[in-house]
Design a protein around this motif. Structure first.
Motif, mmCIF file in Angstrom:
data_model
loop_
_atom_site.group_PDB
_atom_site.id
_atom_site.type_symbol
_atom_site.label_atom_id
_atom_site.label_comp_id
_atom_site.label_asym_id
_atom_site.label_seq_id
_atom_site.Cartn_x
_atom_site.Cartn_y
_atom_site.Cartn_z
ATOM 1 N N VAL A 16 147.791 -80.235 61.525
ATOM 2 C CA VAL A 16 147.968 -81.622 61.098
ATOM 3 C C VAL A 16 149.454 -81.952 60.948
ATOM 4 O O VAL A 16 149.894 -83.053 61.264
ATOM 5 N N GLY A 39 149.228 -87.973 61.071
ATOM 6 C CA GLY A 39 149.653 -87.128 59.957
ATOM 7 C C GLY A 39 150.483 -87.846 58.889
ATOM 8 O O GLY A 39 151.047 -87.202 58.005
ATOM 9 N N GLY A 217 151.509 -84.774 64.232
ATOM 10 C CA GLY A 217 152.029 -83.867 63.222
ATOM 11 C C GLY A 217 153.525 -83.603 63.254
ATOM 12 O O GLY A 217 154.011 -82.702 62.582
#
Ligand SMILES: Nc1ncnc2c1ncn2[C@@H]1O[C@H](COP(=O)(O)OP(=O)(O)OP(=O)(O)O)[C@@H](O)[C@H]1O
Ligand SMILES: [Mg+2]
Length: 246
Positions: A16, A39, A217
């Protein structure tokens, strides 16, 4: 004020956050944008340890956060959260407490302030968010925009060094967004250090000192609005700002 180093987080097999590093100086206002699932919320929640992370470190408001903090660190995390205010999309006010009591609750319990002092400050904060005359109102008697301004005042009552906002206006009708945005603009101008996940172009363009585009992410772009919004380098930023402009 904030220093993030190689922050990584997984949910099961899914990465993530992947090695996020960034610094935020005192008084900066960062607008965080990017596609859904990139994210943004996770990063914000890691910054005040509402979520743990797997690798890396965070320094925020004088506190150092690392993976696997637990019960032994509970007091430190409480102290940190008093210095780092957070405002969510859903305002999460206590429904059984008046606006005034929502704002004074943490100062009275966490800081053990005397009632009169906490109330005096709460009334100042209510004035600051334009709701001085609604001190006695309960959340269900307030509009969404008013509730969100109370939530901001409640976070400010702890006299934080940093404020984190996760889409503070996206649950609101358009006509109520402006009042909330106005409060955030004043905060930014007043020198508060702020990280704001937002889809409001105007905020990203006119108020933020820097814009982060978060995708898969990582921070895909990081720079002043004149660069990231007006002349994005990455496809994801071009796509994002192009879509919002339409
Ligand atoms: N509790 C969880 N368990 C498993 N996966 C999760 C969990 N929470 C978040 N994720 C996943 O982590 C990724 C990042 O989620 P996050 O909420 O941070 O995205 P976001 O950028 O805030 O998206 P949005 O713009 O939709 O709010 C997503 O793929 C999401 O599905
Ligand atoms: Mg989110």
């Amino acid at each position: 004020m904030i220093s993030v180093r190689t922050l990584s987080k997984r949910h099961g097999d899914r990465k993530v956050l992947e090695g996020v590093s960034a610094d935020v100086a005192k008084g900066e206002t960062i607008a965080i944008v990017g596609p859904s699932g990139g994210g943004k919320s996770t990063l914000l929640r890691c910054l005040n340890y509402l979520e743990t992370f797997d690798e890396g470190s965070v320094e925020i408001a004088g506190f150092k956060l690392r993976p696997n903090m637990g019960r032994a660190d509970a007091q430190q995390l409480r102290d940190m959260r008093a210095r780092v205010g957070m405002v969510f999309q859903q305002f999460n006010l206590f429904p059984h407490l008046s606006a005034l009591d929502n704002i004074t609750l943490a100062p009275r319990i966490v800081k053990r302030e005397i009632k009169e002092k906490a109330q005096e400050r709460a009334l100042e904060l209510l004035a600051k968010v334009g709701l001085r005359d609604r001190a006695g109102a309960y959340p269900h008697e307030l509009s969404g925009g008013q509730q969100q301004r109370i939530a901001i005042a409640r976070a400010l009552a702890q006299q934080p060094d940093v404020m984190l906002f996760d889409e503070p206006t996206s649950a609101l009708d358009p006509e109520m967004r402006d009042d909330v945005m106005e409060v955030m603009k004043d905060l930014a101008k007043g020198g508060m250090t702020m990280l704001v996940v937002t889809h409001e172009m105007q905020f990203a363009h006119d108020i933020a000192s820097r814009v982060w585009v978060i995708d898969k992410g990582t921070i895909a772009e990081d720079g002043p609005p004149s660069q990231v919004v007006d002349a994005p380098k990455t496809e994801v930023a071009r796509e994002f700002f192009g879509r919002i402009r339409k």
